[in-house]
Design an enzyme around this catalytic site. Structure first.
Site, mmCIF file in Angstrom:
data_model
loop_
_atom_site.group_PDB
_atom_site.id
_atom_site.type_symbol
_atom_site.label_atom_id
_atom_site.label_comp_id
_atom_site.label_asym_id
_atom_site.label_seq_id
_atom_site.Cartn_x
_atom_site.Cartn_y
_atom_site.Cartn_z
ATOM 1 N N ARG A 1 0.852 -1.198 0.000
ATOM 2 C CA ARG A 1 0.000 0.000 0.000
ATOM 3 C C ARG A 1 0.884 1.243 0.000
ATOM 4 O O ARG A 1 1.639 1.471 0.948
ATOM 5 C CB ARG A 1 -0.905 0.013 1.244
ATOM 6 C CG ARG A 1 -1.812 -1.216 1.381
ATOM 7 C CD ARG A 1 -2.982 -1.188 0.431
ATOM 8 N NE ARG A 1 -3.740 -2.422 0.430
ATOM 9 C CZ ARG A 1 -4.756 -2.698 1.243
ATOM 10 N NH1 ARG A 1 -5.140 -1.803 2.148
ATOM 11 N NH2 ARG A 1 -5.389 -3.845 1.156
ATOM 12 N N GLU B 1 0.755 4.244 0.869
ATOM 13 C CA GLU B 1 0.073 5.249 1.685
ATOM 14 C C GLU B 1 1.090 6.124 2.415
ATOM 15 O O GLU B 1 1.993 5.600 3.081
ATOM 16 C CB GLU B 1 -0.847 4.574 2.703
ATOM 17 C CG GLU B 1 -2.000 3.807 2.065
ATOM 18 C CD GLU B 1 -2.855 3.088 3.104
ATOM 19 O OE1 GLU B 1 -2.333 2.811 4.202
ATOM 20 O OE2 GLU B 1 -4.024 2.798 2.807
ATOM 21 N N ARG C 1 -0.326 2.192 13.121
ATOM 22 C CA ARG C 1 -0.891 0.930 12.639
ATOM 23 C C ARG C 1 -0.831 0.740 11.128
ATOM 24 O O ARG C 1 -1.402 -0.202 10.602
ATOM 25 C CB ARG C 1 -2.347 0.799 13.095
ATOM 26 C CG ARG C 1 -3.300 1.838 12.517
ATOM 27 C CD ARG C 1 -4.716 1.567 13.001
ATOM 28 N NE ARG C 1 -5.701 2.410 12.350
ATOM 29 C CZ ARG C 1 -7.021 2.254 12.487
ATOM 30 N NH1 ARG C 1 -7.486 1.274 13.244
ATOM 31 N NH2 ARG C 1 -7.859 3.049 11.866
ATOM 32 N N HIS C 2 -0.125 1.616 10.419
ATOM 33 C CA HIS C 2 -0.048 1.493 8.959
ATOM 34 C C HIS C 2 1.375 1.196 8.499
ATOM 35 O O HIS C 2 2.342 1.761 9.011
ATOM 36 C CB HIS C 2 -0.538 2.775 8.276
ATOM 37 C CG HIS C 2 -2.013 2.968 8.351
ATOM 38 N ND1 HIS C 2 -2.620 3.755 9.311
ATOM 39 C CD2 HIS C 2 -3.019 2.454 7.600
ATOM 40 C CE1 HIS C 2 -3.940 3.723 9.133
ATOM 41 N NE2 HIS C 2 -4.200 2.946 8.110
ATOM 42 N N GLU D 1 -9.548 -1.755 14.032
ATOM 43 C CA GLU D 1 -9.926 -2.646 12.935
ATOM 44 C C GLU D 1 -8.769 -3.540 12.513
ATOM 45 O O GLU D 1 -7.631 -3.080 12.352
ATOM 46 C CB GLU D 1 -10.390 -1.800 11.747
ATOM 47 C CG GLU D 1 -10.751 -2.603 10.514
ATOM 48 C CD GLU D 1 -9.691 -2.477 9.426
ATOM 49 O OE1 GLU D 1 -9.346 -3.518 8.858
ATOM 50 O OE2 GLU D 1 -9.219 -1.362 9.174
ATOM 51 N N SER E 1 -11.163 -6.245 7.045
ATOM 52 C CA SER E 1 -12.223 -5.718 6.195
ATOM 53 C C SER E 1 -12.688 -6.860 5.303
ATOM 54 O O SER E 1 -11.866 -7.598 4.754
ATOM 55 C CB SER E 1 -11.733 -4.553 5.334
ATOM 56 O OG SER E 1 -11.595 -3.391 6.118
ATOM 57 N N ARG F 1 -0.976 -6.523 12.378
ATOM 58 C CA ARG F 1 -1.949 -5.806 13.199
ATOM 59 C C ARG F 1 -2.621 -6.730 14.211
ATOM 60 O O ARG F 1 -2.914 -6.327 15.331
ATOM 61 C CB ARG F 1 -2.991 -5.127 12.303
ATOM 62 C CG ARG F 1 -3.799 -4.074 13.036
ATOM 63 C CD ARG F 1 -4.751 -3.332 12.107
ATOM 64 N NE ARG F 1 -4.064 -2.460 11.176
ATOM 65 C CZ ARG F 1 -4.689 -1.600 10.372
ATOM 66 N NH1 ARG F 1 -6.014 -1.532 10.382
ATOM 67 N NH2 ARG F 1 -4.005 -0.834 9.551
#
Length: 551
Positions: free
Chosen positions: A324, A326, A332-333, A474, A477, A525
């Site tokens: 990713r 991002e 948490r990323h 979370e 998903s 995670r």
């Protein structure tokens, strides 16, 4: 003074040759004095170097046994291991040593964790992964010599050694070691690989949060190791007992994931990570050139999981890397993480997928508590946490929004996604009301879900989707997927995804596609939240975030 003036003087008054100064003699005198100073300086430097050499000989680190020592075979550095021979010797693990084997002679290979010596004795702490034991040497000239004690005490911390000795019970528990009821009385020690100067001490990197807090309360500051230094030398940081335990538990989660799904008749698959179009939509894609063709790294195995279902595999899972792009610096990323994904055909309702998730996490939670209890305890010694409570619970997104609106967040957007603050607060409310750290929130607004998510039949503003939470954050998903090609095209256009980049994916639904659904789980995670570690970099072996590409 002229020659005439000199002749007028009496013999007694005439100056001697030494008293008569001329520019020439003054210059010669200055040069002589300078030469003498240089000679004296050189002599001092020579003497200093000689003394230093003598000190060096006296203080030199012992690497080989003294040939005149009757116990010379009991110590000294080993030659490099180059597969010269197979001796058939039996090696013992540190964690197997206890009072039950007292009196036995053992051979083990370990790192030197700590050293202290005085006179004729030395005490070492030997470490294998999470296990430590005290090793004692006492010079008696029968099994241990004075030179052997000195040799052992000079081996640098983190060096690897082979040690032979007898397991002996101790009068008082050795609280600083995992093997508290015994020590190893050393008869032989040989360095296999010596460690250079360490960038930080493992003892400082292993210091528990409770110990640091207690010292702070006393007004003291204890040495600790910052995150950047840890990650810059991650190969050293990973040696701490807590990190060893964290990654054993991470291995456990992957093992339990595979074990549970295999038992539910899923099969493991392996999908491409180089793909033509974005698998999740959006801009968070690593783009690259693939033999002259535009391509990207897979954001998930999503498209290929679904194609596998269309190929009648019915139930599939994959454990593999996810990418990713991002620009996110949160706790948490990551830009690369390990995805635990599964996909399955459903008969009637996406609740069938949620049932599998509840079985899966029940199996993972129970497995960690029973099979990895020792590792969890080691983690807790440095990072204290309570084992999370697992009670299956499902709430609709609307119900979650109502709980937030009634408890401090009246302005929360009922059709927007939940940010970290809202997730955490909802997690607290769920724990207070339902007594669980694990729950599923489902029927999310369609606008906040990926393009391949199936809209709800009764209200297309919502979707047949869900997120799974642990401790209010979370971890999963998932959703029922769109299995109709025309609807998929429509949804892809809404997201602005070029159809040509996913044409083969769309075509896979034109030849008969079963209704299906699935989810993706972030391995790092799961471990972070289960052990309440607070930062995902602690559960990523070599983290990749927007600023870190090495080591």
């Amino acid at each position: 003074m002229s020659e005439a003036e000199l002749n007028k003087l009496s013999l007694e008054e005439k100056p001697t040759t030494e008293e008569v100064s001329t520019p020439k003699t003054e210059k010669a005198d200055a040069a002589a004095k300078k030469a003498e100073r240089e000679r004296q300086k050189a002599e001092r430097e020579r003497q200093k170097a000689e003394n230093a050499a003598k000190r060096g000989v006296k203080e030199a680190v012992i690497t080989q046994a003294d040939s005149t020592d009757p116990l010379a075979s009991h110590y000294g550095d080993l030659p490099m291991v180059q597969s010269q021979s197979v001796t058939g010797r039996v090696w013992t693990s540190v964690d197997s040593l206890s009072a039950a084997v007292a009196g036995q002679k053992v051979l083990l290979r370990a790192r030197i964790h700590a050293t202290r010596s005085k006179g004729k004795s030395a005490f070492l702490v030997l470490r294998q992964r999470t296990a430590t034991i005290q090793a004692a040497l006492f010079a008696d000239d029968t099994t241990v010599s004075r030179t052997m004690v000195k040799y052992a005490s000079q081996i640098p911390r983190e060096s690897i050694v082979d040690v032979e000795g007898v397991v002996a019970p101790v009068e008082k528990p050795i609280e600083s070691c995992s093997q508290k009821d015994v020590e190893l009385q050393v008869h032989a020690i040989h360095a296999v690989s010596r460690a250079a100067l360490l960038p930080f001490e493992i003892s400082d990197a292993s210091r528990g949060e409770a110990e640091i807090a207690a010292a702070a309360a006393r007004g003291e500051t204890m040495p600790t190791v910052g995150q950047d230094l840890r990650l810059d030398t991650r190969f050293l940081d990973l040696r701490t007992p807590a990190n060893q335990a964290i990654f054993r538990c991470q291995h456990g989660v992957g093992q339990l994931f595979r074990e549970c799904l295999t038992g539910l008749d899923f099969q493991e698959i392996h999908t491409p990570k180089l793909i033509a179009g974005a698998s999740e939509g959006g801009a968070a894609v690593f783009r690259l050139d693939y033999m002259g063709q535009p391509s990207c790294l897979a954001q998930s195995p999503q498209l290929y999981k679904q194609m596998a279902i269309c190929a009648d595999m019915e139930r599939v899972f994959e454990i593999g890397p996810v990418f990713r792009a991002e620009q996110s610096f949160t706790h948490r990323h990551l830009c690369e993480f390990v995805g635990l994904d599964f996909e399955m055909a459903i008969h009637e309702h996406y609740s069938e997928v949620m049932e599998v998730i509840e079985k899966l996490f029940g199996h993972i939670f129970n497995g960690l508590e029973t099979k990895f209890a020792k590792e969890l305890k080691v983690i807790q010694e440095q990072y204290p946490f309570d084992i999370p409570t697992f009670k299956p619970l499902r709430l609709t997104f609307k119900e979650g929004i109502e709980m937030l609106q009634q408890n401090g967040y009246p302005e929360v957007d009922p059709m927007g996604d939940l940010n970290t603050e809202l997730e955490r607060h909802l997690g607290k409310l769920v724990k207070e009301k339902y007594g669980t750290d694990f729950y599923i929130l489902h029927r999310y607004p369609l606008a906040v879900r990926p393009f391949y998510t199936m809209p709800c039949s009764d209200d297309n503003a919502y979707s047949n989707s869900f997120d799974v939470f642990i401790r209010g954050e979370e971890i999963i998903s998932g959703a029922q997927r769109v299995h109709d090609a025309d609807l998929l095209v429509e949804r892809a256009k809404v997201w602005g995804i070029p159809l040509e980049t996913i044409q083969s994916y769309i075509d896979s639904f034109r030849l008969g596609a079963p209704p299906h659904g699935g989810c993706g789980v972030g391995l790092e995670r799961v471990v972070m939240l289960y052990a309440a570690l607070g930062n995902i970099r602690k559960t990523s072996m070599f983290p990749r975030d927007p600023k870190r590409l090495t080591p």
